[in-house]
Design a protein around this motif. Structure first.
Motif, PDB file in Angstrom:
ATOM      1  N   PRO A  23       0.821  -1.218   0.000  1.00 38.41           N
ATOM      2  CA  PRO A  23       0.000   0.000   0.000  1.00 38.41           C
ATOM      3  C   PRO A  23       0.851   1.263   0.000  1.00 38.41           C
ATOM      4  CG  PRO A  23      -0.154  -1.142   2.132  1.00 38.41           C
ATOM      5  CD  PRO A  23       0.579  -2.051   1.196  1.00 38.41           C
ATOM      6  N   LYS A  24       0.399   2.260  -0.748  1.00 40.36           N
ATOM      7  CA  LYS A  24       1.109   3.542  -0.819  1.00 40.36           C
ATOM      8  C   LYS A  24       0.830   4.350   0.452  1.00 40.36           C
ATOM      9  CE  LYS A  24       2.765   3.228  -5.036  1.00 40.36           C
ATOM     10  NZ  LYS A  24       4.215   3.098  -5.206  1.00 40.36           N
ATOM     11  N   SER A  25       1.823   5.147   0.835  1.00 42.25           N
ATOM     12  CA  SER A  25       1.663   5.983   2.022  1.00 42.25           C
ATOM     13  C   SER A  25       0.741   7.161   1.719  1.00 42.25           C
ATOM     14  CB  SER A  25       3.026   6.500   2.471  1.00 42.25           C
ATOM     15  OG  SER A  25       2.862   7.460   3.489  1.00 42.25           O
ATOM     16  N   LYS A  26      -0.094   7.487   2.697  1.00 46.26           N
ATOM     17  CA  LYS A  26      -0.930   8.689   2.588  1.00 46.26           C
ATOM     18  C   LYS A  26      -0.237   9.888   3.248  1.00 46.26           C
ATOM     19  CE  LYS A  26      -5.492   6.462   2.377  1.00 46.26           C
ATOM     20  NZ  LYS A  26      -5.017   5.183   1.896  1.00 46.26           N
ATOM     21  N   MET A 320      -4.270  -5.542  16.109  1.00 51.53           N
ATOM     22  CA  MET A 320      -4.171  -4.078  16.057  1.00 51.53           C
ATOM     23  C   MET A 320      -3.535  -3.533  17.329  1.00 51.53           C
ATOM     24  SD  MET A 320      -7.642  -2.646  14.237  1.00 51.53           S
ATOM     25  CE  MET A 320      -8.872  -3.921  14.309  1.00 51.53           C
ATOM     26  N   LEU A 321      -3.922  -4.105  18.476  1.00 55.65           N
ATOM     27  CA  LEU A 321      -3.392  -3.631  19.752  1.00 55.65           C
ATOM     28  C   LEU A 321      -1.976  -4.137  20.003  1.00 55.65           C
ATOM     29  CD1 LEU A 321      -6.560  -4.016  21.999  1.00 55.65           C
ATOM     30  CD2 LEU A 321      -5.438  -1.875  21.377  1.00 55.65           C
ATOM     31  N   MET A 322      -1.703  -5.382  19.609  1.00 53.64           N
ATOM     32  CA  MET A 322      -0.395  -5.979  19.892  1.00 53.64           C
ATOM     33  C   MET A 322       0.729  -5.270  19.141  1.00 53.64           C
ATOM     34  SD  MET A 322      -0.257  -8.420  22.120  1.00 53.64           S
ATOM     35  CE  MET A 322       0.902  -9.736  21.900  1.00 53.64           C
ATOM     36  N   VAL A 323       0.521  -4.988  17.864  1.00 53.38           N
ATOM     37  CA  VAL A 323       1.612  -4.396  17.073  1.00 53.38           C
ATOM     38  C   VAL A 323       1.270  -2.984  16.572  1.00 53.38           C
ATOM     39  CG1 VAL A 323       2.662  -6.581  16.426  1.00 53.38           C
ATOM     40  CG2 VAL A 323       0.891  -5.632  14.958  1.00 53.38           C
ATOM     41  N   LEU A 324       0.322  -2.342  17.271  1.00 49.09           N
ATOM     42  CA  LEU A 324      -0.010  -0.934  17.013  1.00 49.09           C
ATOM     43  C   LEU A 324      -0.238  -0.615  15.535  1.00 49.09           C
ATOM     44  CD1 LEU A 324       2.426   0.948  19.453  1.00 49.09           C
ATOM     45  CD2 LEU A 324       0.058   0.309  19.833  1.00 49.09           C
ATOM     46  N   PHE A 325      -1.119  -1.385  14.917  1.00 52.68           N
ATOM     47  CA  PHE A 325      -1.570  -1.118  13.543  1.00 52.68           C
ATOM     48  C   PHE A 325      -0.483  -1.274  12.481  1.00 52.68           C
ATOM     49  CE2 PHE A 325      -4.821   0.990  16.063  1.00 52.68           C
ATOM     50  CZ  PHE A 325      -5.983   0.771  15.350  1.00 52.68           C
ATOM     51  N   SER A 330       0.552   1.213   5.745  1.00 55.93           N
ATOM     52  CA  SER A 330       1.854   1.060   5.088  1.00 55.93           C
ATOM     53  C   SER A 330       2.934   1.336   6.136  1.00 55.93           C
ATOM     54  CB  SER A 330       1.992   2.072   3.942  1.00 55.93           C
ATOM     55  OG  SER A 330       2.060   3.390   4.468  1.00 55.93           O
ATOM     56  N   PHE A 331       4.179   0.933   5.852  1.00 59.50           N
ATOM     57  CA  PHE A 331       5.275   1.142   6.796  1.00 59.50           C
ATOM     58  C   PHE A 331       5.361   2.615   7.193  1.00 59.50           C
ATOM     59  CE2 PHE A 331       9.712   2.113   7.833  1.00 59.50           C
ATOM     60  CZ  PHE A 331       9.954   1.168   8.832  1.00 59.50           C
ATOM     61  N   LEU A 435      -6.682   3.000   5.449  1.00 62.07           N
ATOM     62  CA  LEU A 435      -6.968   3.854   6.598  1.00 62.07           C
ATOM     63  C   LEU A 435      -6.173   5.159   6.523  1.00 62.07           C
ATOM     64  CD1 LEU A 435      -6.913   1.254   9.515  1.00 62.07           C
ATOM     65  CD2 LEU A 435      -8.892   2.554   8.770  1.00 62.07           C
ATOM     66  N   ASP A 436      -6.720   6.196   7.121  1.00 59.81           N
ATOM     67  CA  ASP A 436      -6.053   7.490   7.188  1.00 59.81           C
ATOM     68  C   ASP A 436      -5.594   7.694   8.635  1.00 59.81           C
ATOM     69  OD1 ASP A 436      -5.832  10.373   7.763  1.00 59.81           O
ATOM     70  OD2 ASP A 436      -6.413  10.610   5.666  1.00 59.81           O
TER      71      ASP A 436
END
Length: 458
Positions: A23-26, A320-325, A330-331, A435-436
């Motif tokens: 995914p591309k970064s926003k 989502m909680l374990m690795v903070l999204f 995207s990275f 997601l944004d």
């Protein structure tokens, strides 16, 4: 009125050309909004004191320029006190580097692959502490060649040189095995640590492999070394899957391995409760039950629907909680999300809390004023202070409200399309890359405010 469209930040975290579905970064670097190197340098006095309040606001408005991200994160994660001088921070940095080197040497003495520029992906001992003569480990611990790019060891041909290398490898591994058992059975701490090493290697091999950065063997082994050392010093938690996702950005952002380690260690201070397991529960379950409580207050209809589908334990939000999204963004966007979240949650007292065992008695009374302006706290933290938000466990972390914000955003879709837990998981998985981060953060802040008001009335 002309607005700066922003410069894409993807170029700072180069993706391997064959990875076309990333995914591309926003996140865009915007003049006047993003914390730039110039603005960052201007926030320090000549002695080195940092005006953290201005910095926090700018980070929340537009994130941090990738060129200074590592050094700003060290403050956001409370590695350093903003009210310290350049000299004081240099002393702390040097002391920590020495401490990390000591721990790493302890690990190397037990298992010489640590610090060798290599890592392992196969078990080295059995559950009862007996060394395993595993062919893959023999190849991986070869002092003349480590694992290749695809995670397996360098191929050995049929030439005489290869035969000599194989002989050296076997000797090298045999010596390692002898060292391990020379003083009798391994103690419990050593056994436990060594049982985690191959799992760390397997996870390191899978972490952020779309990045060109991790095509270099030295960066992979650096990640493995840091996680191995952390597992050695934190005997309570050790190593758990997901920690490599949290540590990886530190390696990318901070050139010095010891500095990256301490940044990760500070992050784990916040999150280690998530990874602490007992016979009956996993640490993150507390946050999942908090998430259920928040959703019940904020969106009772959605909570009721999820509960009816058998999702009242909210386990679908575990990752989502374990690795903070890290998997939902995207990275680049996950880093942007983290720094906004840490700026909002910033607590200037955490440095003292973390350093207390080391620094007690080192500073004379009154050498630094402890009274802090409320402006030095992040906006999320200020809301907690204003509303007296505290339970026996302390205020709820912002990450829980971030997940609640995402669920609220998808509420209509979940209510109308989810007919079972599989549908819930699919709807949430479809968000990946869409997601944004800024919207998620502002949504979390609104929910937090609403939740505190309702909780106060209850």
């Amino acid at each position: 009125m002309w607005r700066d469209p922003g410069q894409p930040a993807d170029s700072y975290y180069q993706v391997r050309p064959e990875c076309t579905d990333v995914p591309k970064s926003k996140f865009k670097i915007k003049a006047g909004k993003t914390l730039s190197s110039r603005k960052w340098q201007a926030a320090f006095t000549p002695e080195g004191y940092l005006d953290i309040s201005k910095t926090l606001g700018r980070i929340y408005r537009g994130g941090i320029h990738p060129s200074i991200r590592g050094e700003v994160w060290e403050f956001l994660l409370s590695c350093y006190d903003p009210k310290s001088t350049f000299d004081e921070r240099d002393q702390i940095r040097q002391r920590r580097r020495v401490q990390y080197a000591r721990w790493k040497e302890e690990c190397r003495q037990i298992f010489p692959v640590v610090g060798s520029g290599k890592f392992i992906t196969a078990p080295v001992i059995t559950e009862d502490g007996q060394p395993i003569q595993e062919p893959l480990v023999i190849l991986e611990t070869n002092q003349d060649g480590g694992p290749s790019q695809d995670g397996n060891s360098a191929e050995i041909g049929n030439s005489d040189a290869s035969a000599t290398n194989q002989s050296r490898t076997n000797t090298s591994y045999s010596e390692m095995v002898k060292q391990l058992t020379s003083h009798g059975p391994l103690d419990k701490k050593v056994t436990q640590w060594m049982l985690t090493l191959h799992q760390i290697g397997l996870d390191v091999h899978r972490t952020d492999r779309t990045l060109v950065f991790y095509e270099k063997q030295e960066n992979l082994s650096k990640l493995w070394d840091i996680l191995a050392v952390y597992a050695w010093i934190d005997t309570d938690v050790g190593y758990c899957q997901g920690m490599s996702d949290l540590c990886s950005p530190m390696i990318v952002l901070l050139e010095d391995e010891a500095d990256a380690f301490w940044c990760f260690e500070r992050l784990m201070r916040r999150l280690r409760g998530n990874f602490r397991c007992t016979e009956r529960s996993v640490g993150v379950e507390t946050q999942l039950s908090n998430l259920a409580e928040i959703t019940q207050v904020i969106d009772p209809k959605l909570h009721q629907h999820l509960d009816a589908l058998g999702g009242g334990d909210y386990l679908f939000a575990f990752r989502m909680l374990m690795v903070l999204f890290r998997r939902e963004f995207s990275f680049c966007d996950s880093l942007y999300l983290w720094e906004m979240m840490w700026a909002l949650e910033y607590d200037p007292d955490l440095f003292s809390v973390y350093e207390e065992p080391e620094l007690n008695g080192e500073k004379g009374e009154g050498s630094k004023g402890r009274a802090k302006s409320i402006r030095q706290y992040g906006k999320f933290e200020r809301e907690n202070m204003k509303n007296g938000a505290a339970n026996s466990e302390g205020p709820l972390p912002m990450s829980v409200f971030l997940v609640a914000s995402v669920l609220k955003d998808k509420s209509s879709k979940l209510l109308h399309e989810a007919r079972g837990l599989d549908d819930v998981v699919k709807i949430l998985n479809d968000m990946t890359g869409n997601l944004d981060a800024k919207k998620a953060c502002s949504g979390a802040m609104k929910l937090h405010k609403k939740y505190l008001k309702k909780a106060k009335k209850a």
